[in-house]
Scaffold this motif. Structure first.
Motif, mmCIF file in Angstrom:
data_model
loop_
_atom_site.group_PDB
_atom_site.id
_atom_site.type_symbol
_atom_site.label_atom_id
_atom_site.label_comp_id
_atom_site.label_asym_id
_atom_site.label_seq_id
_atom_site.Cartn_x
_atom_site.Cartn_y
_atom_site.Cartn_z
ATOM 1 N N PRO A 95 -3.353 8.117 3.414
ATOM 2 C CA PRO A 95 -2.016 8.709 3.512
ATOM 3 C C PRO A 95 -1.945 9.699 4.678
ATOM 4 C CG PRO A 95 -2.923 8.977 1.292
ATOM 5 C CD PRO A 95 -3.993 8.393 2.145
ATOM 6 N N LEU A 96 -0.721 9.921 5.153
ATOM 7 C CA LEU A 96 -0.505 10.842 6.280
ATOM 8 C C LEU A 96 -1.002 12.248 5.979
ATOM 9 C CD1 LEU A 96 3.012 9.744 7.552
ATOM 10 C CD2 LEU A 96 0.794 9.351 8.623
ATOM 11 N N ALA A 97 -0.847 12.685 4.737
ATOM 12 C CA ALA A 97 -1.299 14.034 4.375
ATOM 13 C C ALA A 97 -2.804 14.163 4.571
ATOM 14 C CB ALA A 97 -0.919 14.359 2.940
ATOM 15 N N ASP A 98 -3.539 13.101 4.223
ATOM 16 C CA ASP A 98 -4.996 13.140 4.410
ATOM 17 C C ASP A 98 -5.354 13.163 5.891
ATOM 18 O OD1 ASP A 98 -5.343 13.122 1.679
ATOM 19 O OD2 ASP A 98 -5.801 10.974 1.563
ATOM 20 N N LEU A 99 -4.611 12.407 6.695
ATOM 21 C CA LEU A 99 -4.852 12.404 8.141
ATOM 22 C C LEU A 99 -4.566 13.774 8.740
ATOM 23 C CD1 LEU A 99 -3.343 8.939 9.133
ATOM 24 C CD2 LEU A 99 -5.758 9.572 8.996
ATOM 25 N N ALA A 100 -3.457 14.406 8.312
ATOM 26 C CA ALA A 100 -3.101 15.730 8.813
ATOM 27 C C ALA A 100 -4.159 16.754 8.417
ATOM 28 C CB ALA A 100 -1.735 16.142 8.290
ATOM 29 N N ARG A 101 -4.637 16.649 7.179
ATOM 30 C CA ARG A 101 -5.676 17.578 6.710
ATOM 31 C C ARG A 101 -6.958 17.392 7.519
ATOM 32 N NH1 ARG A 101 -6.543 17.158 0.674
ATOM 33 N NH2 ARG A 101 -4.680 18.429 0.707
ATOM 34 N N ALA A 102 -7.327 16.159 7.767
ATOM 35 C CA ALA A 102 -8.542 15.882 8.534
ATOM 36 C C ALA A 102 -8.397 16.385 9.971
ATOM 37 C CB ALA A 102 -8.836 14.388 8.522
ATOM 38 N N ARG A 103 -7.223 16.195 10.549
ATOM 39 C CA ARG A 103 -6.981 16.665 11.920
ATOM 40 C C ARG A 103 -7.096 18.184 11.995
ATOM 41 N NH1 ARG A 103 -1.275 16.037 15.211
ATOM 42 N NH2 ARG A 103 -1.953 17.137 17.073
#
Length: 190
Positions: free
Chosen positions: A6-14
């Motif tokens: 999910p986008l939220a996971d990508l944003a958190r990882a970034r």
């Protein structure tokens, strides 16, 4: 786990990756952290400080602390935004605590505060004057009354009124001038 996180996971990882890079002294990563989080952190600071200038000062201090402490960030212990929000919250609270509280005057000082409301006789006199103006306005010819109301109470220019009524500008000025003369005469009567 799905192949597309999910986008939220990508944003958190970034954000986590950027914070880890800040911990290694990467200035560009700090700029990225700022770009990703400054609006949210400013909102936290503003909500606590209730003063825009103070909130801006606190936000600046927050990013100085992020620069100094990013090496301590552990993505296994907290999400990056939670870690940053905690720094912002604590910094804003520290700012409030450091700000001296203004001393309040004793209750007796309230007796010395003047009442800014007009006196009753002034209110009555003003109401009577308004009533006279309305009566005198009602005595004017309809087109003069409408033009004066639009010009002096509605903010319309003479040119706008002339265009609206499809009359020459000189005619509109004459209507208004005559109406004002009649109004003055009416108001001058006892």
């Amino acid at each position: 786990m799905s192949p597309n996180p999910p986008l939220a996971d990508l944003a958190r990882a970034r954000l986590s990756g950027a914070l880890i890079a800040v911990g290694r002294g990467d200035r560009a990563a700090l700029a990225e952290v700022y770009a990703l989080t400054s609006a949210k952190l400013f909102g936290i600071c503003l909500r606590i400080c209730r003063d825009r200038d103070d909130a801006e000062d606190v936000l600046q201090a927050v990013y100085v602390k992020v620069w100094q402490r990013a090496g301590r960030f552990d993505p296994a212990r907290a999400s990056p935004i939670t870690w940053l929000a905690t720094i912002a919250r604590n910094s804003a609270i520290d700012r409030l605590r450091a700000t001296p509280v203004r001393n309040a005057a004793p209750i007796e000082a309230a007796q010395q505060v003047p009442d800014e409301r007009p006196l009753a006789d002034s209110v009555i006199e003003e109401a009577e004057q308004q009533h006279r103006v309305h009566l005198c306005m009602s005595e004017l010819e309809a087109r003069a009354r409408a033009a004066i109301s639009a010009a002096f109470f509605g903010g319309a220019t003479y040119a706008q009124l002339a265009e609206r009524e499809a009359v020459p500008l000189g005619t509109m000025k004459t209507w208004i001038r005559r109406g004002l003369l009649q109004l003055r005469a009416c108001l001058g009567r006892d």
